[in-house]
Design an enzyme around this catalytic site. Structure first.
Site, PDB file in Angstrom:
ATOM      1  N   HIS A  70      -3.782  -5.838   1.176  1.00  0.00           N
ATOM      2  CA  HIS A  70      -2.854  -5.675   2.476  1.00  0.00           C
ATOM      3  C   HIS A  70      -3.123  -7.155   2.952  1.00  0.00           C
ATOM      4  O   HIS A  70      -4.074  -7.443   3.542  1.00  0.00           O
ATOM      5  CB  HIS A  70      -3.655  -4.794   3.493  1.00  0.00           C
ATOM      6  CG  HIS A  70      -3.569  -3.378   3.420  1.00  0.00           C
ATOM      7  ND1 HIS A  70      -2.547  -2.871   4.340  1.00  0.00           N
ATOM      8  CD2 HIS A  70      -4.136  -2.451   3.090  1.00  0.00           C
ATOM      9  CE1 HIS A  70      -2.508  -1.595   4.043  1.00  0.00           C
ATOM     10  NE2 HIS A  70      -3.780  -1.253   3.054  1.00  0.00           N
TER      11      HIS A  70
ATOM     12  N   CYS B  24       0.869  -1.266  -0.029  1.00  0.00           N
ATOM     13  CA  CYS B  24       0.133  -0.097   0.052  1.00  0.00           C
ATOM     14  C   CYS B  24       0.976   1.194   0.051  1.00  0.00           C
ATOM     15  O   CYS B  24       1.575   1.448  -0.906  1.00  0.00           O
ATOM     16  CB  CYS B  24      -1.038  -0.123   1.208  1.00  0.00           C
ATOM     17  SG  CYS B  24      -2.413   1.054   1.039  1.00  0.00           S
TER      18      CYS B  24
ATOM     19  N   GLU C 268      -1.768  -8.596   5.499  1.00  0.00           N
ATOM     20  CA  GLU C 268      -1.617  -8.507   6.801  1.00  0.00           C
ATOM     21  C   GLU C 268      -3.365  -8.309   7.371  1.00  0.00           C
ATOM     22  O   GLU C 268      -3.378  -8.758   8.743  1.00  0.00           O
ATOM     23  CB  GLU C 268      -0.544  -7.530   7.608  1.00  0.00           C
ATOM     24  CG  GLU C 268      -1.344  -6.010   7.537  1.00  0.00           C
ATOM     25  CD  GLU C 268      -1.082  -5.424   6.364  1.00  0.00           C
ATOM     26  OE1 GLU C 268      -0.952  -5.961   5.235  1.00  0.00           O
ATOM     27  OE2 GLU C 268      -1.231  -3.845   6.406  1.00  0.00           O
TER      28      GLU C 268
END
Ligand SMILES: Nc1ncnc2c1ncn2[C@@H]1O[C@H](COP(=O)(O)OP(=O)(O)O)[C@@H](O)[C@H]1O
Ligand SMILES: [Mg+2]
Lengths: 229, 80, 753, 80
Positions: free
Chosen positions: A203, A86, A205
């Site tokens: 993302h 990002c 994560e």
């Protein structure tokens, strides 16, 4: 395996990526403040998401000049893997680690939602947990995720198998409605020449924990960690 | 001394903001608007007192930070 | 005791104190007379400014104070009730949840993006000032009629502003509300709430103690922005309000992120004695409140205040509402630690004064005293008004004969789920980063958002609620219902409701009708809070939401917080599988008065709202929460706006994102002579009800438990199929409902602004 | 005809971007830079052929859409 996460003023996914990496690695990565001019010994460097310098001027532009980034660029050139997520992706393009850049979303609105990604190339440290053509789900959350590069650059990326992910429908088709930001050729993530640097807007994560609704991100992080020993 | 830096996208580079503005203008009933491009205007107060060295300095700022020369070009206006 | 000498005239020429000047500061003649009496002299310009903001409605709560005092604020788990920057509750294991809601209505009408953005910035500061890391934001929005020209522009700006600030700072915006009514034309509402988590043993308060200790300013430089924001929020809009525009402030979320991290890092070093953010009325309010709470005095050297504009006068420095600023008192000898941390985070800071024992606020500039005021009177002697109020005449209940013929129920349902109030607000929440911090375990779209307390298996459930059409019909009932609905939404996800914050949005308190609405709502809230053990721990009042004499609907927004601990089980509203039994918990009589169906389908806003039985509310909610904790239900949703049929549709609609939708089939009750008409059963908004689904095998256990708890429960149908089917009355496909539900807002916003 | 619209923040309005750019320039070693303000530059292709009516039209676009007149001011340059 040792990992380092570079934290810039305005980073805000640094903790998220630390938590996800710790779950995969069994111990926490080093958190490196942007003002450091040396990085600890690391097998993986992560540039996390967020709004470094508020995304003011151009997202990633100011962070690209941080002292720590000089070191990141040098390590990347020496072959140390870099995962740029990002805002990290935006910083990596501004720092010249990756070609092209991320412009305002075509809608001019911030977009936060799960998207589907087609894995375009699976022969890399970052993607060999997936099959080429496989569809995975990960969240995006950005206002400037509209990938742009000149036609020659894009052609080269395609010829050299350097497109990692494309936005797609759940069935794996490319479509305008499946592209959350207007990225050219539906690009969601790209590699450098040696496929040791990956820049991606989604993302991993954020879906690295079943309770959050998915684990495709965990699959990816676990595999990177395993491969790096 | 004051410097005004105009930063615009190179021709051929897609400009989502410009496009969106163009569409909004049309839907507001402004007809006859062709292409719209959005750029940046950065105004700097400088301590330099001679224009030549100021220009060199501001050019360096642009190349290093203010503009992304992959997709943007810039012009510099100096005002005493 | 003789009054101290009047302060010197400052370097710049200042306006003389005239009657017009006093009036333009929003002070009445009596208030001004009181100031002169307190001082024993006339105030100078700066001092007048200080009095005017401290005594403004926004800061002094002069019209609301006596009524707010009636609200219950205590419970064994309450650590800190109203009066500080935010309220605090104990959530176990030495942890505390800190939360509050604030309005930014007036600024958001004038400049929607910046007004909403700075509203978020302000409420975030209230939370981290107390030593808590913000973990979730909420936003409750009300706009005027969608047909009004300006509405679209306001929505676009407000939503972008809330996202622009919260996304940048990295705190997830996990839920909220967004509704429309012509009464908000010209007075949209933006209520922002933040929840944070702190160590219960490391909470920071604002009482300035320690005579001689340094007063430190940190954050953005002070500019001329927002001067008189507090007085603006204390006056009603006239059509010329556009003229008030220069008072708009611009938010800088990047700086706030740095201030947040710097403050939390500094707090961990034990350097801070007291801390307070600079919100409404800026340096004035923060310094006066800190000194007042500590029973001390404060001396400020205005020449040392970081400013970002030249030639700022003491008046401007004291009244500026520039954002992203904090004021703190350091423990002795900690100045260097603080400096180092602020420098690391590139936050400007300066020692601008010290704590004194004088009980006075002394302002110095250019080596002269430019203001010298006693602290206590600024706070304690602020006027308190017992405004006259008129209770609204009770409305007549709806006579069935008054109702026009009902349209076919499925047609009405499709219209309702695709209506402005009930449609999906996805277009809004997708502009908010609702996942950052990776603890959001229930994203927007459910009854309450649920976030994990980082690193633990506890979760906090958060909701905002209010039904203004009930509040206008019957303020007392409406106030109570808003609290009950928040309690219900928390229970519906399986959380134990713990406490609320509120944001009381009303018209002008100087109008007895409006004051009557306010009084009624507050009394109703108090009653519900007591009955449900759901105390008020923080809040905010926003009056003067009216234009040219047209007030908004009374809107006491409730922000509720609950805890999921123990079993850790929670419920979501989406059906999980076909062939499960669908049960309705709670009693149904069929109350259509003041309902959404009546308004949006039958075109009438008449009638009395459904009655509220707080004992049944508690019984039913405790029962449902128990079912969730025992793992007996697979989905749960409370029944609210639009009644039973809408609740069922929402449970089916929530299955759409995951793939094949799961529908539901129900059997309406057999018509009996005295039974309510079918529409009343389907769309009535009887309170204290929930819909749950459960595997058939568990139904006997549930029914037995319901009987034992004296809770009405009935099986009304089954999940399955791809439609919502009403036996003998038709069916509608979930895909079609989904299109209507998801379509309205994006379609509306796609038109030119 | 081409119109260039320069949109700048009104004096006194906080400019977070300008502030951050100023700091970044300083940390890159550019000394002597005072205040920095960031504005927008919007370029429009217009079909109008007389400058007066073009100016009226562009002014209307600014008031309605391009500029946020609560916090911004604008100037218009026309080029044939
Ligand atoms: N402004 C908003 N921002 C974020 N989420 C919103 C907003 N408005 C509505 N929502 C979400 O949409 C869902 C439905 O809202 P609402 O009908 O008010 O819920 P309820 O009736 O259960 O209180 C909730 O999950 C709520 O959080
Ligand atoms: Mg609900």
């Amino acid at each position: 395996m040792k990992a380092a996460v570079v934290v810039f003023p305005g980073s805000n996914c640094d903790r998220d990526v630390r938590v996800a990496l710790e779950a995969s690695m069994g111990r926490p990565p080093a958190m490196v403040w942007h003002a450091e001019s040396t990085l600890p010994e690391s097998d993986l460097i992560v540039l996390p998401g967020g709004f470094s310098y508020g995304d003011y001027l151009r997202s990633g532009a100011m962070a690209a000049h941080a002292p720590a980034m000089r070191e990141v660029v040098a390590r990347a050139k020496a072959g140390v893997p870099v995962l740029a997520i990002c805002n990290g992706f935006q910083i990596a393009t501004e720092a010249g680690l990756l070609p092209g850049l991320l412009m305002s979303n075509a809608s001019l609105r911030f977009v936060c939602k799960d998207v589907h990604l087609r894995v375009e190339h699976s022969q890399s440290l970052f993607t060999d947990c997936f099959r080429a053509g496989q569809v995975v789900r990960m969240p995006v959350a950005h206002r400037d995720g509209n990938y742009f590069a000149e036609a020659e650059v894009l052609d080269a990326l395609e010829d050299e198998d350097r497109i990692a992910f494309r936005y797609c429908t759940p069935a794996g088709e490319l479509a305008d409605g499946a592209n959350p930001n207007g990225s050219i050729r539906s690009i969601a993530g790209i590699f450098n020449e040696t496929r040791t640097v990956l820049g991606m807007m989604p993302h991993p994560e954020r879906l690295a924990d079943a309770e959050l609704g998915g684990e495709d991100g965990k699959t990816m992080l676990d595999r990177i960690v395993a491969a790096l020993g | 001394m004051k410097a005004k830096v105009h930063i615009t996208l190179k021709p051929g580079v897609l400009d989502p903001q410009g496009k969106a503005i163009g569409r909004a203008l049309a839907s507001l009933g402004f007809s006859g608007v062709g292409e719209v491009r959005q750029g940046k205007l950065i105004e700097l107060d400088l301590q330099a007192d001679d224009a030549e060295s100021a220009r060199v300095e501001v050019r360096a700022m642009c190349d290093k930070l203010l503009a992304n020369t992959v997709i943007e070009t810039y012009t510099i206006d100096l005002e005493p | 005791m003789s009054a101290p000498a009047a302060p010197a005239a400052p370097a710049q020429a200042e306006p003389a104190i005239t009657a017009e000047l006093v009036a333009s500061h929003g002070l009445s003649d009596e208030e001004y007379a009181r100031i002169e009496a307190l001082l024993g002299r006339a105030p100078n310009f700066t001092e007048l400014g200080i009095f005017s903001v401290m005594w403004s409605e926004h800061c002094s709560y002069k019209s609301s104070r006596i009524w707010l005092k009636t609200l219950p604020t205590e419970a064994p788990w309450v650590i800190c009730g109203p009066g500080e920057n935010a309220g605090i509750i104990d959530i176990g294991d030495g942890q505390a949840a800190v939360f509050k809601m604030e309005s930014h209505n007036h600024p958001s009408y004038i400049e929607p993006y910046q007004g909403a953005a700075t509203g978020v910035g302000g409420i975030l500061r209230d939370i981290f000032t107390m030593g808590a890391r913000p973990i979730a934001n909420m936003n409750a929005l009300r706009f005027g009629s969608p047909d009004e020209a300006k509405t679209r522009h306001l929505i676009a700006g407000v939503v972008a502003g809330i996202g622009g600030y919260g996304n940048c700072i990295g705190v997830p915006t996990v839920g909220g509300a967004c509704e429309f009514h012509a009464a908000y034309d010209g007075n949209n509402l933006v209520n922002a709430m933040t929840v944070g988590v702190a160590d219960a043993g490391r909470i920071f308060y604002s009482a300035a103690a320690g005579v001689g200790h340094s007063v430190v300013y940190a954050g953005s430089g002070t500019g001329r922005d927002g001067i008189h924001g507090a007085t603006m929020a204390s006056a009603e809009f006239a059509s010329d309000s556009e003229a008030k525009r220069p008072t708009v402030q611009v938010g800088d979320p990047f700086t706030e992120k740095l201030v947040l991290e710097a403050c939390l890092e500094l707090m961990a070093t034990d350097a801070i004695e007291a801390i307070q953010d600079m919100g409404a009325a800026g340096l004035t309010c923060s310094s006066v409140e800190m000194a007042d709470k500590g029973g001390t005095g404060i001396e400020l050297d205005l020449d040392r205040v970081p400013v970002r504009e030249t030639d700022m006068t003491p008046y401007e420095i004291m009244l500026s509402e520039s954002q992203e600023r904090m004021l703190m008192v350091l423990k002795p000898g900690r100045e260097e630690v603080a400096q180092r941390i602020f420098d690391k985070w590139q936050v400007d800071s300066a020692i601008i004064g010290r704590v004194t024992d004088s009980g006075r606020l002394v302002l110095k500039a250019g080596n002269a005293v430019v203001g010298d005021l006693p602290i206590r009177p600024l706070v304690d002697e602020a006027p308190v008004y017992e405004r006259p109020y008129l209770e609204p005449a009770p409305r007549a209940p709806l006579a069935p004969a008054d109702l026009p013929a009902d349209p076919p129920p499925m047609q009405a349902l499709a219209r309702l789920v695709g209506s402005p109030d009930l449609c999906s607000k996805r277009w809004i929440w997708e502009q908010y980063d609702h996942m950052v911090m990776t603890d959001t375990v229930q994203r927007p779209g459910g009854d309450a958002a649920v976030v994990r307390v980082h690193g633990t298996d506890k979760r906090l459930a958060i909701t905002t609620d209010c039904t203004p059409r009930y509040c206008v019909a019957d303020p007392k009932l409406g106030g109570a219902q808003a609290v009950a609905e928040a309690w219900r939404n928390l229970s519906a996800v399986g959380a134990k409701p713990l406490a609320i914050t509120d944001c009381l949005n009303f018209g002008s308190p100087e109008h007895p009708e409006v004051m009557g609405q306010f009084v009624g709502c507050v009394l109703g809230m108090g009653e519900a809070c007591r009955a449900l053990d759901f105390p008020v721990i923080s809040g905010n009042v926003s009056f003067y939401n009216e234009t040219n004499g047209h007030p908004i609907l009374p809107t006491p927004t409730i922000g509720g917080v609950g805890l999921i601990a123990g079993s850790g089980r929670m419920a979501t509203l989406a059906f999980k599988a076909a062939d499960e039994t669908v049960l309705l918990i709670g009693a149904t009589e069929g109350h259509l008065g003041a309902s959404l169906y009546l308004r949006d389908i039958l075109g009438s806003e008449a009638g009395v709202p459904p009655p509220l039985d707080l004992a049944a509310e508690r019984r039913n909610g405790d029962f449902v929460r128990g079912l969730i904790e025992r793992g007996l239900v697979s989905a749960c949703h409370d029944v609210a706006d639009g009644g039973l049929l809408v609740a069922l549709a929402e449970m089916a609609l929530a299955t759409c994102p995951a793939g094949e939708p799961i529908g539901v089939r129900i059997a309406p009750p057999a018509p009996a002579d005295d039974a309510a008409p079918l529409a009343a059963w389907l769309f009535g908004e009887d309170q204290a009800r929930y819909v749950v689904s459960a595997p058939a095998a568990d139904v006997p256990t549930i029914m037995a438990a319901a009987r034992a708890a004296d809770v009405p429960a009935q099986a009304i149908g089954h999940t399955g199929g791809d439609a919502l089917t009403l036996d003998g009355r038709g069916a509608i496909s979930i895909t079609e409902l989904h299109r209507a539900h998801e379509g309205w807002l994006p379609d509306y916003m796609a038109a030119p602004i």
